[in-house]
Design an enzyme around this catalytic site. Sequence first.
Site, mmCIF file in Angstrom:
data_model
loop_
_atom_site.group_PDB
_atom_site.id
_atom_site.type_symbol
_atom_site.label_atom_id
_atom_site.label_comp_id
_atom_site.label_asym_id
_atom_site.label_seq_id
_atom_site.Cartn_x
_atom_site.Cartn_y
_atom_site.Cartn_z
ATOM 1 N N LYS A 46 28.981 -23.979 55.615
ATOM 2 C CA LYS A 46 27.546 -24.229 55.479
ATOM 3 C C LYS A 46 27.247 -25.728 55.422
ATOM 4 C CE LYS A 46 23.687 -22.459 52.817
ATOM 5 N NZ LYS A 46 23.315 -21.704 51.624
ATOM 6 N N GLU A 79 38.233 -3.722 52.227
ATOM 7 C CA GLU A 79 38.994 -3.420 51.000
ATOM 8 C C GLU A 79 38.752 -4.480 49.931
ATOM 9 O OE1 GLU A 79 41.585 -0.599 50.461
ATOM 10 O OE2 GLU A 79 40.605 -1.338 48.662
ATOM 11 N N GLY A 108 37.844 -19.591 40.247
ATOM 12 C CA GLY A 108 37.419 -18.962 41.510
ATOM 13 C C GLY A 108 37.132 -17.481 41.371
ATOM 14 N N LYS A 163 29.576 -2.938 43.946
ATOM 15 C CA LYS A 163 30.862 -2.295 44.238
ATOM 16 C C LYS A 163 30.755 -0.784 44.031
ATOM 17 C CE LYS A 163 33.347 -6.491 43.034
ATOM 18 N NZ LYS A 163 33.868 -7.305 41.947
HETATM 19 N N1 LIG Z 1 35.750 -15.124 44.648
HETATM 20 C C1 LIG Z 1 36.257 -13.910 44.625
HETATM 21 O O1 LIG Z 1 37.189 -13.614 43.861
HETATM 22 C C2 LIG Z 1 35.732 -12.863 45.550
HETATM 23 C C3 LIG Z 1 34.630 -13.057 46.344
HETATM 24 N N2 LIG Z 1 34.198 -12.058 47.179
HETATM 25 C C4 LIG Z 1 33.086 -12.268 48.098
HETATM 26 O O2 LIG Z 1 33.520 -13.127 49.142
HETATM 27 C C5 LIG Z 1 32.455 -13.976 49.588
HETATM 28 C C6 LIG Z 1 32.846 -15.422 49.427
HETATM 29 O O3 LIG Z 1 33.125 -15.672 48.080
HETATM 30 P P1 LIG Z 1 33.776 -17.070 47.609
HETATM 31 O O4 LIG Z 1 34.771 -17.515 48.581
HETATM 32 O O5 LIG Z 1 34.145 -16.852 46.201
HETATM 33 O O6 LIG Z 1 32.494 -17.994 47.665
HETATM 34 P P2 LIG Z 1 32.472 -19.592 47.720
HETATM 35 O O7 LIG Z 1 31.153 -19.987 47.205
HETATM 36 O O8 LIG Z 1 33.700 -20.152 47.117
HETATM 37 O O9 LIG Z 1 32.535 -19.899 49.294
HETATM 38 C C7 LIG Z 1 31.561 -19.492 50.167
HETATM 39 C C8 LIG Z 1 31.860 -20.078 51.527
HETATM 40 O O10 LIG Z 1 30.924 -19.574 52.460
HETATM 41 C C9 LIG Z 1 30.258 -20.667 53.112
HETATM 42 N N3 LIG Z 1 28.903 -20.231 53.350
HETATM 43 C C10 LIG Z 1 28.003 -19.760 52.451
HETATM 44 N N4 LIG Z 1 26.864 -19.427 53.064
HETATM 45 C C11 LIG Z 1 27.031 -19.705 54.376
HETATM 46 C C12 LIG Z 1 26.204 -19.613 55.517
HETATM 47 N N5 LIG Z 1 24.961 -19.157 55.436
HETATM 48 N N6 LIG Z 1 26.707 -19.993 56.709
HETATM 49 C C13 LIG Z 1 27.966 -20.459 56.803
HETATM 50 N N7 LIG Z 1 28.801 -20.583 55.759
HETATM 51 C C14 LIG Z 1 28.340 -20.202 54.557
HETATM 52 C C15 LIG Z 1 30.369 -21.846 52.166
HETATM 53 O O11 LIG Z 1 30.282 -23.046 52.922
HETATM 54 P P3 LIG Z 1 30.479 -24.491 52.215
HETATM 55 O O12 LIG Z 1 31.954 -24.605 51.971
HETATM 56 O O13 LIG Z 1 30.009 -25.442 53.220
HETATM 57 O O14 LIG Z 1 29.668 -24.432 50.973
HETATM 58 C C16 LIG Z 1 31.761 -21.621 51.578
HETATM 59 O O15 LIG Z 1 32.754 -22.137 52.407
HETATM 60 C C17 LIG Z 1 31.231 -13.570 48.754
HETATM 61 O O16 LIG Z 1 30.484 -12.646 49.484
HETATM 62 C C18 LIG Z 1 31.855 -12.945 47.510
HETATM 63 O O17 LIG Z 1 31.006 -12.012 46.919
HETATM 64 C C19 LIG Z 1 34.856 -10.846 47.248
HETATM 65 C C20 LIG Z 1 35.946 -10.606 46.489
HETATM 66 C C21 LIG Z 1 36.460 -11.584 45.550
HETATM 67 N N1 LIG Z 2 33.017 -12.298 41.146
HETATM 68 C C1 LIG Z 2 33.771 -11.128 41.442
HETATM 69 C C2 LIG Z 2 34.771 -11.453 42.491
HETATM 70 C C3 LIG Z 2 35.414 -10.266 43.073
HETATM 71 O O1 LIG Z 2 34.808 -9.362 43.586
HETATM 72 C C4 LIG Z 2 34.477 -10.636 40.202
HETATM 73 O O2 LIG Z 2 34.563 -11.398 39.236
HETATM 74 O O3 LIG Z 2 34.916 -9.481 40.197
#
Ligand SMILES: NC(=O)C1=CN([C@@H]2O[C@H](COP(=O)(O)OP(=O)(O)OC[C@H]3O[C@@H](n4cnc5c(N)ncnc54)[C@H](OP(=O)(O)O)[C@@H]3O)[C@@H](O)[C@H]2O)C=CC1
Ligand SMILES: N[C@@H](CC=O)C(=O)O
Length: 425
Positions: free
Chosen positions: A47, A129, A187, A205
Amino acid sequence: MMKTVKVVLLGFGTVGSGVYDTILHTHQEKLEKVIGKKVEIVGILVKSEKERQLPRNIIVTTKIDEILALPKIDYVFEAIVGIEPAYSYTKLFLDRGCHVISANKELLANRGEELMEYALNKGKFLTFEAAVAGGIPLLRTIIQLLQVNGILVLEGILNGTSNYILSKMRNEKLSFGECLQEAQQLGYAEANPESDISGRDAFYKQMILSSLIYHEQPDWEKVERIGIEQVALEDLALGEVHGLRLKLLASLKRVDEGIKATVKPTFVSSEHPLYNVEGVDNGIVIKTDLVGTLMLQGPGAGSKATASAMIEDLVQIEQQKQPLQKVHRYSYQNQNEKENNASIQLAVFPLQNKEEWLRLKAVINENSKHVNILQEVVKELGGSIYGSFLYEGELESVKLPVLYKRYPVSPIGLKRDQLNVVNSF
Ligand SMILES: NC(=O)C1=CN([C@@H]2O[C@H](COP(=O)(O)OP(=O)(O)OC[C@H]3O[C@@H](n4cnc5c(N)ncnc54)[C@H](OP(=O)(O)O)[C@@H]3O)[C@@H](O)[C@H]2O)C=CC1
Ligand SMILES: N[C@@H](CC=O)C(=O)O
């Protein structure tokens, strides 16, 4: 020469970077051996324009068109935040003949059923998953390994952040804010952690599970959802005195009227299977009409756990196993299920003209008018109900601490000398 599959990552945060490390570093050799192909990451969508130390042969861009313009993409790992633009991107990539592997719970809870149908019509896989219970192979267990079993009840800790906070507060006597901050640094938390602590993430979920198990979701407005925002150290300490641990429990079952779902902080006793599910772990207890009761436990959030689930999705697709698409499931009518018909509601409200808060516990019948009366009384006193104890079968009683006896009158003639607890699932 070994064939190659080309992969793009949408998002490069906790999840995207975890997938990247797993594919290109920690598990590259094993992955290639298992699927018999090289896996090449060709593009990453982000983003913000900030500088990232990534190899030059990978296109890193904020423009989706540059990713779409890449020749022959086989897999898309969707790990961005929110419904849009993830929904539109998922369709665009399915249109282009890519398989999509998503971790995005909010998207899947809201538009998952429609997207699964869309993917099926395109002859492509949409798997997710990682979206439920992090690294635990839960969805595949339900969809592929419990097809004849009727699922009677599913109860689980589905949010790693909340469980981390509650465990850490109780064990280390740290404040809610400190524990949340740690969960963010590790994270585990969502970009907006309100989703974790309000129970919304667990709710999403749960709705994905409902779609997969029952092919429908309950009316969202009717799902009782209570978060952990108001939990205080003293609540956890009090629970401990009575051998109880507070967990953010999500419960899902089919009843005569439809699907009943709740997400709420619940005290469990040491005999309950989820009692020892601590830290970032998630735990899911599934009661079925054939195998009986099963339990799955493991890391529910974080970079590695989520990457594990997403990479295994890729392997499954490569091996052409059945994806997480709709499977005809025997629609179980929960006729023989004993309804939980009682619970203890926990309420807090401030004492008049004092900064002190008083907690009220009340034994009530869930289906009786007492629920409404209690809600009215608490509202009138300016407080809010923030949790409940559930119980099934025989109850254990323990004495309530003095604090509760300070409430002047019993508003609805409740038994205030008992504290009932969930002993077993
Ligand atoms: N964290 C966890 O343990 C888990 C998370 N999830 C899901 O996975 C997804 C990602 O989570 P997570 O990695 O923690 O989130 P983060 O906030 O760490 O990362 C999000 C990433 O997505 C990018 N991004 C966000 N919006 C956009 C957009 N509109 N266009 C392009 N890129 C975008 C961001 O870009 P930039 O780097 O430039 O900000 C960043 O790289 C979420 O939907 C979350 O619910 C699911 C399971 C576990
Ligand atoms: N924020 C979520 C990430 C995984 O889905 C959690 O804490 O369970």
